[in-house]
Design a protein around this motif. Structure first.
Motif, PDB file in Angstrom:
ATOM      1  N   LEU A 181       0.813  -1.220   0.000  1.00 21.20           N
ATOM      2  CA  LEU A 181       0.000   0.000   0.000  1.00 21.20           C
ATOM      3  C   LEU A 181       0.844   1.266   0.000  1.00 21.20           C
ATOM      4  CD1 LEU A 181      -2.728  -1.094   2.571  1.00 21.20           C
ATOM      5  CD2 LEU A 181      -2.566  -1.548   0.110  1.00 21.20           C
ATOM      6  N   ARG A 184       0.953   1.753  -3.914  1.00 18.60           N
ATOM      7  CA  ARG A 184      -0.377   1.616  -4.529  1.00 18.60           C
ATOM      8  C   ARG A 184      -1.429   1.525  -3.428  1.00 18.60           C
ATOM      9  NH1 ARG A 184       0.950  -3.554  -7.886  1.00 18.60           N
ATOM     10  NH2 ARG A 184       2.513  -3.686  -6.219  1.00 18.60           N
ATOM     11  N   PRO A 185      -1.811   2.645  -2.860  1.00 15.36           N
ATOM     12  CA  PRO A 185      -2.787   2.624  -1.754  1.00 15.36           C
ATOM     13  C   PRO A 185      -4.123   2.029  -2.194  1.00 15.36           C
ATOM     14  CG  PRO A 185      -1.703   4.767  -1.942  1.00 15.36           C
ATOM     15  CD  PRO A 185      -1.343   4.002  -3.170  1.00 15.36           C
ATOM     16  N   LEU A 186      -4.804   1.426  -1.244  1.00 18.36           N
ATOM     17  CA  LEU A 186      -6.145   0.893  -1.476  1.00 18.36           C
ATOM     18  C   LEU A 186      -7.125   1.707  -0.644  1.00 18.36           C
ATOM     19  CD1 LEU A 186      -5.490  -2.967  -1.484  1.00 18.36           C
ATOM     20  CD2 LEU A 186      -6.273  -1.578  -3.414  1.00 18.36           C
ATOM     21  N   THR A 187      -7.482   2.871  -1.169  1.00 22.58           N
ATOM     22  CA  THR A 187      -8.413   3.740  -0.452  1.00 22.58           C
ATOM     23  C   THR A 187      -9.854   3.463  -0.845  1.00 22.58           C
ATOM     24  OG1 THR A 187      -8.096   5.455  -2.129  1.00 22.58           O
ATOM     25  CG2 THR A 187      -6.701   5.558  -0.158  1.00 22.58           C
ATOM     26  N   GLU A 188     -10.059   2.904  -2.054  1.00 17.64           N
ATOM     27  CA  GLU A 188     -11.386   2.488  -2.491  1.00 17.64           C
ATOM     28  C   GLU A 188     -11.256   1.213  -3.301  1.00 17.64           C
ATOM     29  OE1 GLU A 188     -12.065   5.189  -6.426  1.00 17.64           O
ATOM     30  OE2 GLU A 188     -12.353   6.185  -4.482  1.00 17.64           O
ATOM     31  N   ASP A 191      -9.366   0.730  -6.612  1.00 21.10           N
ATOM     32  CA  ASP A 191      -7.896   0.717  -6.620  1.00 21.10           C
ATOM     33  C   ASP A 191      -7.331  -0.689  -6.772  1.00 21.10           C
ATOM     34  OD1 ASP A 191      -7.812   3.470  -6.274  1.00 21.10           O
ATOM     35  OD2 ASP A 191      -7.797   3.311  -4.081  1.00 21.10           O
ATOM     36  N   PRO A 263      -7.726  -3.855   4.085  1.00 21.85           N
ATOM     37  CA  PRO A 263      -8.039  -2.479   3.656  1.00 21.85           C
ATOM     38  C   PRO A 263      -9.530  -2.173   3.573  1.00 21.85           C
ATOM     39  CG  PRO A 263      -7.267  -3.792   1.801  1.00 21.85           C
ATOM     40  CD  PRO A 263      -7.061  -4.627   3.016  1.00 21.85           C
ATOM     41  N   PHE A 264     -10.392  -3.205   3.449  1.00 24.19           N
ATOM     42  CA  PHE A 264     -11.830  -2.974   3.328  1.00 24.19           C
ATOM     43  C   PHE A 264     -12.579  -3.837   4.348  1.00 24.19           C
ATOM     44  CE2 PHE A 264      -9.956  -2.662  -1.000  1.00 24.19           C
ATOM     45  CZ  PHE A 264     -10.031  -1.279  -1.136  1.00 24.19           C
ATOM     46  N   GLY A 307      -9.125  -3.866   9.986  1.00 24.39           N
ATOM     47  CA  GLY A 307      -8.399  -2.917   9.153  1.00 24.39           C
ATOM     48  C   GLY A 307      -7.041  -2.593   9.678  1.00 24.39           C
TER      49      GLY A 307
END
Length: 307
Positions: A181, A184-188, A191, A263-264, A307
């Motif tokens: 992350l 390559r962040p996983l904000t949504e 992504d 992340p989710f 999370g």
């Protein structure tokens, strides 16, 4: 005045009957008592003749199941043999420590590697007189060629001759190494298109179903990798190869230790609960029940990743 002579059945036949009832198998009873399978069958027949009752067992393809007469006899014979064993130990002095009680367990490989084995040191410390012998397979409970004291599988399911106990609930959601992350962040959810998705052959629709639940049914990842075991998929995620669909209970330790992140956490799929299946002939005070009680308590302690 002399005491009346006891009318005892052949004690070797009683031992053979109790062992076969406990294992649900003449083969396993023979192994425990150090005799042949034919000898167990002969001793059971001898006891049936002595009692003059209907058969004590119903012979199945790979197992034996107690009849109503057999179950009633076991309810009295089992505790009686336990009392004899306890009396002998009490009067044997301190010549040596009694042998550990053995619990034969068959469990799924990923459950064993990711959840059970890391906790077995704790069990051995709390129950030094119980030895757990673990084998792994994914065969259905009623298709196992050998008999076990406990079989751990998903559930709830119903199998003839077994009772079940829930041990560990879980759900499935994406997990990955936190290093992924950084660049390559996983904000949504969208992504995930920039990441490699890790699959397992036994559940080919897992990612597709999760993406549909998350509102991204048409998402295409940058790459995909497929493994034939869930524990390989989880290990690949830990090693930074991509994002896996993690069973929450089996990755909880890795999330707590920082090896994985979820992340989710608010979007997950339901999963089958882990159940312990025990032969319905087990005794309430058996080591198998003690082990199940311990597993159930640890299952309640297992934290779901947040999370």
């Amino acid at each position: 005045m002399p005491q009346r002579r006891r009318e005892l059945p052949p004690l070797n036949a009683v031992r053979a009957f109790e062992a076969a009832a406990r294992h649900g198998s003449f083969k396993e009873a023979a192994s425990e008592l150090g005799v042949t399978q034919g000898a167990i069958s002969q001793q059971v027949r001898l006891l049936e003749n002595w009692l003059g009752q209907p058969p004590l067992f119903q012979r199945m393809t790979r197992r034996v199941v107690l009849t109503a007469s057999g179950a009633a006899l076991l309810a009295d014979v089992g505790p009686a043999l336990d009392r004899i064993a306890a009396a002998v130990r009490q009067h044997a002095g301190h010549a040596g420590k009694p042998p550990a009680a053995v619990v034969q367990v068959n469990a799924l490989a990923t459950f064993s590697l990711r959840w059970l084995l890391p906790r077995m040191t704790r069990f051995r410390a709390e129950y030094p007189d119980i030895e757990v012998r673990l084998t792994t397979s994914s065969d259905p409970v009623d298709a196992l060629s050998d008999s076990f004291d406990i079989v751990i599988r998903g559930g709830p399911d119903t199998f003839h001759g077994f009772v079940s106990r829930p041990l560990l609930a879980e759900r499935r959601l994406p997990v990955c190494n936190p290093s992924l992350l950084v660049e390559r962040p996983l904000t949504e959810v969208a992504d995930l298109a920039r990441h490699t998705l890790l699959h397992v052959t036994s559940m080919p629709r897992l990612w597709r179903d999760w993406l549909a639940t998350a509102g991204q049914a048409g998402l295409e990842p940058s790459a995909s990798l497929t493994f034939d075991h869930f524990y390989l998929t989880i290990q690949a995620a830990i090693d930074g190869l991509g994002v896996a669909m993690g069973p929450t209970a089996l990755v909880a330790d890795d999330v707590a230790a920082g090896r994985l992140v979820a992340p989710f956490p608010k979007v997950s799929l339901p999963a089958r609960t882990y159940f312990a299946y025990l032969p319905e002939t087990h005794r309430p005070d058996s080591p198998s029940v003690a082990f199940c009680d311990w597993l159930e308590a640890l299952g309640r302690e297992t934290m779901v990743p947040d999370g």
